[in-house]
Design an enzyme around this catalytic site. Structure first.
Site, mmCIF file in Angstrom:
data_model
loop_
_atom_site.group_PDB
_atom_site.id
_atom_site.type_symbol
_atom_site.label_atom_id
_atom_site.label_comp_id
_atom_site.label_asym_id
_atom_site.label_seq_id
_atom_site.Cartn_x
_atom_site.Cartn_y
_atom_site.Cartn_z
ATOM 1 N N PHE A 1 -0.343 -5.062 2.299
ATOM 2 C CA PHE A 1 -0.770 -4.508 3.492
ATOM 3 C C PHE A 1 -2.013 -4.269 2.830
ATOM 4 O O PHE A 1 -3.337 -4.711 4.316
ATOM 5 C CB PHE A 1 0.251 -3.997 3.665
ATOM 6 C CG PHE A 1 1.328 -4.037 4.528
ATOM 7 C CD1 PHE A 1 1.654 -4.675 5.617
ATOM 8 C CD2 PHE A 1 2.597 -3.816 3.541
ATOM 9 C CE1 PHE A 1 2.601 -5.754 5.624
ATOM 10 C CE2 PHE A 1 3.286 -4.610 3.949
ATOM 11 C CZ PHE A 1 3.857 -5.073 5.177
ATOM 12 N N GLY A 2 -2.696 -3.309 2.567
ATOM 13 C CA GLY A 2 -4.136 -2.934 2.002
ATOM 14 C C GLY A 2 -4.907 -3.723 2.082
ATOM 15 O O GLY A 2 -5.764 -3.703 2.598
ATOM 16 N N GLU B 1 18.852 1.317 5.631
ATOM 17 C CA GLU B 1 18.555 -0.496 4.973
ATOM 18 C C GLU B 1 19.861 -0.605 4.420
ATOM 19 O O GLU B 1 20.417 -1.285 4.618
ATOM 20 C CB GLU B 1 18.057 -0.882 4.936
ATOM 21 C CG GLU B 1 16.308 -1.083 5.944
ATOM 22 C CD GLU B 1 15.402 -0.688 6.480
ATOM 23 O OE1 GLU B 1 14.239 -0.783 6.884
ATOM 24 O OE2 GLU B 1 14.229 -1.324 5.172
ATOM 25 N N GLY C 1 -4.751 -4.949 -5.521
ATOM 26 C CA GLY C 1 -3.671 -5.644 -4.115
ATOM 27 C C GLY C 1 -3.715 -5.773 -3.963
ATOM 28 O O GLY C 1 -4.554 -5.633 -2.891
HETATM 29 C C1 LIG Z 1 12.012 -1.692 0.858
HETATM 30 C C2 LIG Z 1 10.907 -1.086 1.304
HETATM 31 C C3 LIG Z 1 11.149 -1.492 2.437
HETATM 32 C C4 LIG Z 1 10.573 -0.625 3.202
HETATM 33 N N1 LIG Z 1 10.169 -0.374 4.736
HETATM 34 C C5 LIG Z 1 9.391 -0.293 5.385
HETATM 35 C C6 LIG Z 1 8.996 -0.395 6.712
HETATM 36 O O1 LIG Z 1 10.260 -0.240 7.394
HETATM 37 N N2 LIG Z 1 8.392 0.235 7.784
HETATM 38 C C7 LIG Z 1 6.983 0.468 6.988
HETATM 39 O O2 LIG Z 1 6.195 0.471 7.807
HETATM 40 N N3 LIG Z 1 6.488 0.331 5.618
HETATM 41 C C8 LIG Z 1 7.967 -0.176 5.146
HETATM 42 N N4 LIG Z 1 7.664 -0.050 3.280
HETATM 43 C C9 LIG Z 1 6.702 0.827 2.680
HETATM 44 C C10 LIG Z 1 5.572 -0.115 3.349
HETATM 45 O O3 LIG Z 1 5.699 -1.424 2.419
HETATM 46 C C11 LIG Z 1 4.245 0.161 2.422
HETATM 47 O O4 LIG Z 1 3.758 1.396 2.721
HETATM 48 C C12 LIG Z 1 2.759 -1.130 1.350
HETATM 49 O O5 LIG Z 1 3.251 -1.649 1.664
HETATM 50 C C13 LIG Z 1 1.938 0.446 1.338
HETATM 51 O O6 LIG Z 1 1.093 -1.167 1.556
HETATM 52 P P1 LIG Z 1 0.002 -1.191 -0.219
HETATM 53 O O7 LIG Z 1 -0.959 -2.090 0.251
HETATM 54 O O8 LIG Z 1 -0.696 0.562 -0.137
HETATM 55 O O9 LIG Z 1 0.901 -1.230 -1.060
HETATM 56 P P2 LIG Z 1 1.338 -2.858 -2.071
HETATM 57 O O10 LIG Z 1 1.918 -3.564 -0.254
HETATM 58 O O11 LIG Z 1 3.157 -2.434 -2.267
HETATM 59 O O12 LIG Z 1 0.800 -3.378 -1.757
HETATM 60 C C14 LIG Z 1 0.127 -3.170 -3.767
HETATM 61 C C15 LIG Z 1 0.256 -5.016 -4.331
HETATM 62 O O13 LIG Z 1 -0.444 -4.204 -5.331
HETATM 63 C C16 LIG Z 1 -0.237 -5.144 -6.453
HETATM 64 N N5 LIG Z 1 -0.633 -4.163 -7.444
HETATM 65 C C17 LIG Z 1 -0.096 -3.358 -8.482
HETATM 66 N N6 LIG Z 1 -0.934 -3.033 -9.249
HETATM 67 C C18 LIG Z 1 -1.203 -3.443 -9.583
HETATM 68 C C19 LIG Z 1 -2.115 -4.036 -10.542
HETATM 69 N N7 LIG Z 1 -2.587 -3.343 -12.160
HETATM 70 N N8 LIG Z 1 -2.876 -5.167 -11.228
HETATM 71 C C20 LIG Z 1 -2.857 -5.618 -9.859
HETATM 72 N N9 LIG Z 1 -2.016 -6.038 -8.708
HETATM 73 C C21 LIG Z 1 -1.315 -4.756 -8.468
HETATM 74 C C22 LIG Z 1 1.577 -5.866 -6.161
HETATM 75 O O14 LIG Z 1 1.109 -6.330 -6.619
HETATM 76 C C23 LIG Z 1 1.141 -5.948 -4.591
HETATM 77 O O15 LIG Z 1 1.021 -6.341 -4.705
HETATM 78 C C24 LIG Z 1 8.564 -0.479 2.789
HETATM 79 C C25 LIG Z 1 8.771 -0.497 1.187
HETATM 80 C C26 LIG Z 1 9.396 -0.667 0.731
HETATM 81 C C27 LIG Z 1 9.439 -0.893 -1.141
#
Ligand SMILES: Cc1cc2nc3c(=O)[nH]c(=O)nc-3n(C[C@H](O)[C@H](O)[C@H](O)COP(=O)(O)OP(=O)(O)OC[C@H]3O[C@@H](n4cnc5c(N)ncnc54)[C@H](O)[C@@H]3O)c2cc1C
Length: 417
Positions: free
Chosen positions: A13-14, A170, A10
């Site tokens: 952000f993380g 939003e 993934g």
């Molecule tokens: C429409 C929307 C609006 C938002 N607005 C806000 C906001 O205003 N403020 C805020 O703080 N947060 C907001 N969020 C929440 C924020 O975006 C998430 O909390 C954040 O993106 C989480 O980060 P993450 O790294 O855990 O996952 P993500 O950023 O979702 O990244 C996960 C990644 O893993 C990849 N992935 C998933 N499964 C697999 C797999 N099996 N194999 C390979 N790759 C995979 C995906 O393609 C993706 O790139 C919003 C979310 C959405 C959907």
């Protein structure tokens, strides 16, 4: 001795923050993502409502690490993790071994067991989703333009957003701005007063993670903007051209889902304990029980703060957890003891429309223009890449002055017919 292998699933952000924190270390890092780009999800609704282009909010993951020679990027979907053999498997069958694994796969929308609703009411999670929603809105307006009878065109000018969290608020605010503002002047055969935007929420209020005063402010602001907010209104059924609520049926092809999240298939099949919505329960160092070399972070993880409250699924949590795991792995090279993860909550905010937002910054409650300004500055700051920041800033200034949305293109031929 060969370098230890860190595999990150993934590039959200993380995951990105783990890899960046591990620059200039002796780890061989592999980031695997099923998309080739890092996506700034908080601004997805602006792509869905034609204010920004996909390229403004997405950056190829590979290009972020051009100068970080210890990072390799693989485009592919991980379908299985073998915890004991320390290997992950891609959908195409490739096996990628690891010494340390970070699972940062985010979350998906939860349709609460009604998977067939998904095709009628898409959620907003990827660029593909945003473009589909954008085309649906634009095509609907074109159909309204071609339909002479007022009653017949009403469904095309009706928009339903389900879920009163930040994304739903939003989306509803943004559609109300499209519906009530200048863009409607480009259509000749209907008036902007014919449009109706609904925000449907099963609970008794919107923005439930916020204080009561901010959530009331958001409700009043949306109502002033012409959005009909239906509270205490669970959805009973979603069909091809309509949504059935407790007391009414709304006929429209424009239904958007923003209600609740669930874990991904990968985390569901990990064989670990999860919470009720599928987030993996992690230890205080974000590793999973009995596997100190496997971490789950961000939206995919369930972690409680000192007061026992689960951390929300927001970008700052994912970023801080990514940096924490990166630092923890750096220290692993010197065998330091692991300190537990602690989240520093710098505040929450949600935008409602042009010059309208709510923010709670360490107890300071802000509304209106000032909250919106802070929201804008923070979002520009966290976008990846100077070019994206510059472009988004430019688009926003243009939109603020003219009320015009620049990206109103229907690209898919089948949608035009
Ligand atoms: C429409 C929307 C609006 C938002 N607005 C806000 C906001 O205003 N403020 C805020 O703080 N947060 C907001 N969020 C929440 C924020 O975006 C998430 O909390 C954040 O993106 C989480 O980060 P993450 O790294 O855990 O996952 P993500 O950023 O979702 O990244 C996960 C990644 O893993 C990849 N992935 C998933 N499964 C697999 C797999 N099996 N194999 C390979 N790759 C995979 C995906 O393609 C993706 O790139 C919003 C979310 C959405 C959907």
């Amino acid at each position: 001795m060969p370098n230890k292998k860190v595999v990150i699933i993934g590039g959200g952000f993380g995951g990105m923050n783990v890899a960046k924190t591990l620059s200039n270390t002796n780890y061989d890092i592999t980031i695997i993502d099923k998309a080739n780009h890092h996506l700034f999800q908080p601004l997805l609704y602006q792509v869905a409502t034609a204010a920004l282009s996909p390229g403004d909010i997405a950056t190829p993951i590979r290009s972020v690490f051009t100068k970080q020679a210890n990072v390799k990027v693989v485009l592919g979907e991980v379908v299985e993790v073998s915890k004991t053999d320390q290997v992950v498997q891609l959908a195409e069958g490739d096996l990628i071994p690891f010494d340390y694994l970070v699972i940062a796969t985010g979350a998906e929308y939860n349709y609460f067991g009604n998977e067939d609703w998904k095709k009628h009411a898409p959620g907003l999670k990827s660029l593909d989703d945003a473009l589909k929603i954008r085309e649906r809105i634009l095509v609907s307006l074109e159909k309204a333009e071609k339909t002479p009878e007022l009653e017949d065109r009403k469904p095309y000018l009706t928009f339903v957003v389900i879920g009163g969290g930040p994304t739903g608020v939003e989306m509803a605010g943004s559609i109300a701005e499209i519906a009530k503002r200048n863009m409607m002047r480009d259509y000749r055969n209907f008036h902007r007063n014919e449009t109706t935007v609904y925000l449907v929420e099963a609970a008794g209020g919107i923005l439930n993670g916020f204080s009561e005063s901010l959530s009331d402010n958001a409700l009043d602001t949306l109502t002033e903007m012409g959005v009909r907010v239906l509270l205490n209104t669970p959805v009973e059924e979603i069909r091809d051209n309509g949504v059935k609520l407790k007391n009414q049926y709304i006929e429209t092809p424009n239904i958007m889902w923003a209600a609740g999240v669930a874990g991904t298939d990968l985390t569901n099949n990990l064989g670990e304990e999860t919470d009720r919505i599928g987030r993996v329960k992690v230890n205080e160092d974000l590793s999973i029980p009995d596997h100190p070399n496997i971490f789950v972070i961000g939206d995919a993880a369930y972690f409680e703060d000192e007061k026992g409250n689960p951390l929300p699924g927001v970008a700052p949590v994912a970023m801080q957890q990514g940096k924490y795991v990166g630092n923890l792995l750096k220290n692993a090279l010197s065998n330091s003891a692991r300190k537990p993860f602690k989240y520093l909550d710098k505040g929450t905010m949600a935008t409602i429309g042009r010059a309208k937002a709510v923010a709670d910054i360490r107890g300071f409650k802000l509304t209106g223009f000032f909250a919106w300004l802070i929201w804008g500055v923070i979002h520009i700051f966290f976008l990846i890449g100077f070019r994206n920041r510059f472009r988004v800033f430019g688009e926003w200034i243009w939109h603020y002055i003219t009320f015009k949305r620049g990206v109103r293109l229907i690209a898919h031929k089948e949608n035009r017919e």
